[in-house]
Write a protein that holds these residues in place. Structure first.
Motif, PDB file in Angstrom:
ATOM      1  N   PRO A   1       0.839  -1.215   0.000  1.00  0.00           N
ATOM      2  CA  PRO A   1       0.000   0.000   0.000  1.00  0.00           C
ATOM      3  C   PRO A   1       0.867   1.256   0.000  1.00  0.00           C
ATOM      4  O   PRO A   1       1.876   1.325   0.690  1.00  0.00           O
TER       5      PRO A   1
ATOM      6  N   ALA B   1     -12.102  -7.092  -9.984  1.00  0.00           N
ATOM      7  CA  ALA B   1     -11.694  -7.791  -8.766  1.00  0.00           C
ATOM      8  C   ALA B   1     -12.581  -9.023  -8.598  1.00  0.00           C
ATOM      9  O   ALA B   1     -13.694  -9.074  -9.130  1.00  0.00           O
TER      10      ALA B   1
ATOM     11  N   LYS C   1     -16.550  -9.131  -8.322  1.00  0.00           N
ATOM     12  CA  LYS C   1     -17.069  -7.808  -8.668  1.00  0.00           C
ATOM     13  C   LYS C   1     -17.170  -7.653 -10.175  1.00  0.00           C
ATOM     14  O   LYS C   1     -16.527  -8.375 -10.929  1.00  0.00           O
TER      15      LYS C   1
ATOM     16  N   SER D   1     -12.654   6.864  -8.062  1.00  0.00           N
ATOM     17  CA  SER D   1     -11.833   6.166  -7.064  1.00  0.00           C
ATOM     18  C   SER D   1     -10.338   6.267  -7.343  1.00  0.00           C
ATOM     19  O   SER D   1      -9.529   5.999  -6.453  1.00  0.00           O
TER      20      SER D   1
ATOM     21  N   ARG E   1      -3.793   1.374  -3.164  1.00  0.00           N
ATOM     22  CA  ARG E   1      -4.567   0.965  -1.984  1.00  0.00           C
ATOM     23  C   ARG E   1      -4.929  -0.509  -2.104  1.00  0.00           C
ATOM     24  O   ARG E   1      -4.910  -1.087  -3.187  1.00  0.00           O
ATOM     25  N   LEU E   2      -5.298  -1.091  -0.999  1.00  0.00           N
ATOM     26  CA  LEU E   2      -5.702  -2.491  -0.996  1.00  0.00           C
ATOM     27  C   LEU E   2      -6.822  -2.729  -2.002  1.00  0.00           C
ATOM     28  O   LEU E   2      -6.841  -3.758  -2.693  1.00  0.00           O
ATOM     29  N   GLU E   3      -7.741  -1.789  -2.094  1.00  0.00           N
ATOM     30  CA  GLU E   3      -8.903  -1.955  -2.964  1.00  0.00           C
ATOM     31  C   GLU E   3      -8.577  -1.798  -4.449  1.00  0.00           C
ATOM     32  O   GLU E   3      -9.453  -1.993  -5.299  1.00  0.00           O
ATOM     33  N   ASP E   4      -7.340  -1.464  -4.766  1.00  0.00           N
ATOM     34  CA  ASP E   4      -6.931  -1.423  -6.173  1.00  0.00           C
ATOM     35  C   ASP E   4      -6.545  -2.806  -6.694  1.00  0.00           C
ATOM     36  O   ASP E   4      -6.283  -2.970  -7.890  1.00  0.00           O
ATOM     37  N   THR E   5      -6.501  -3.784  -5.819  1.00  0.00           N
ATOM     38  CA  THR E   5      -6.177  -5.148  -6.227  1.00  0.00           C
ATOM     39  C   THR E   5      -7.215  -5.650  -7.218  1.00  0.00           C
ATOM     40  O   THR E   5      -8.417  -5.687  -6.917  1.00  0.00           O
ATOM     41  N   SER E   6      -6.770  -5.998  -8.408  1.00  0.00           N
ATOM     42  CA  SER E   6      -7.656  -6.433  -9.481  1.00  0.00           C
ATOM     43  C   SER E   6      -6.823  -6.979 -10.620  1.00  0.00           C
ATOM     44  O   SER E   6      -5.602  -6.785 -10.657  1.00  0.00           O
TER      45      SER E   6
ATOM     46  N   THR F   1      -1.712  -6.740  -7.370  1.00  0.00           N
ATOM     47  CA  THR F   1      -2.046  -7.112  -5.992  1.00  0.00           C
ATOM     48  C   THR F   1      -1.399  -6.125  -5.049  1.00  0.00           C
ATOM     49  O   THR F   1      -0.181  -5.961  -5.057  1.00  0.00           O
TER      50      THR F   1
ATOM     51  N   SER G   1      -0.804  -5.401  -1.253  1.00  0.00           N
ATOM     52  CA  SER G   1      -0.863  -6.122   0.014  1.00  0.00           C
ATOM     53  C   SER G   1       0.350  -5.778   0.858  1.00  0.00           C
ATOM     54  O   SER G   1       1.439  -5.558   0.334  1.00  0.00           O
TER      55      SER G   1
END
Length: 120
Positions: free
Chosen positions: A14, A40, A43, A63, A87-92, A117, A119
């Motif tokens: 991150p 992701a 999703k 975002s 950010r963690l939520e960018d993992t895709s 990823t 993390s």
């Protein structure tokens, strides 16, 4: 035929950065807007960023605004996505493809994507 090859994904902490690349062939690259999408697990696929054919207009998902930058090099038939402050939520899985900039719709075909990823 149209070929799209994404690269540059990987594992990052991150706050880190990555630069994705997309090499395109089989069509007149400078005549098409291009885009990056991501999906992701569990999703729906979402638009991350788009750039017009000449690179003078760009669009970003809320975002990623201020963190990601899309660019293109028409001489190299390549589009890039610079991703900062990840950010963690960018993992895709990130996908590159031709894009209808006005309608904000993908034109296909989908490539194999590149995994990002985030993390600790």
């Amino acid at each position: 035929q149209v070929q799209i090859v994404e690269s540059g994904g990987g594992l990052v902490q991150p706050g880190g950065s990555l630069r994705l690349s997309c090499a395109a062939s089989g069509f007149t690259f400078s005549g098409y807007a291009m885009s990056w999408y991501r999906q992701a697990p569990g999703k729906e696929r979402e638009l991350v960023a788009g750039v017009s054919a000449l690179g003078n207009n760009k669009k970003y998902a809320d975002s990623v605004k201020g963190r990601f930058t899309i660019s293109r090099d028409n001489a190299k038939n390549t589009v890039y996505l610079q991703m900062n402050s990840l950010r963690l939520e960018d993992t895709s899985v990130y996908y590159c493809m031709r894009f209808n900039f006005g309608l904000q719709l993908p034109l296909g075909p989908w490539g194999q994507g590149t995994q990002v990823t985030v993390s600790s």
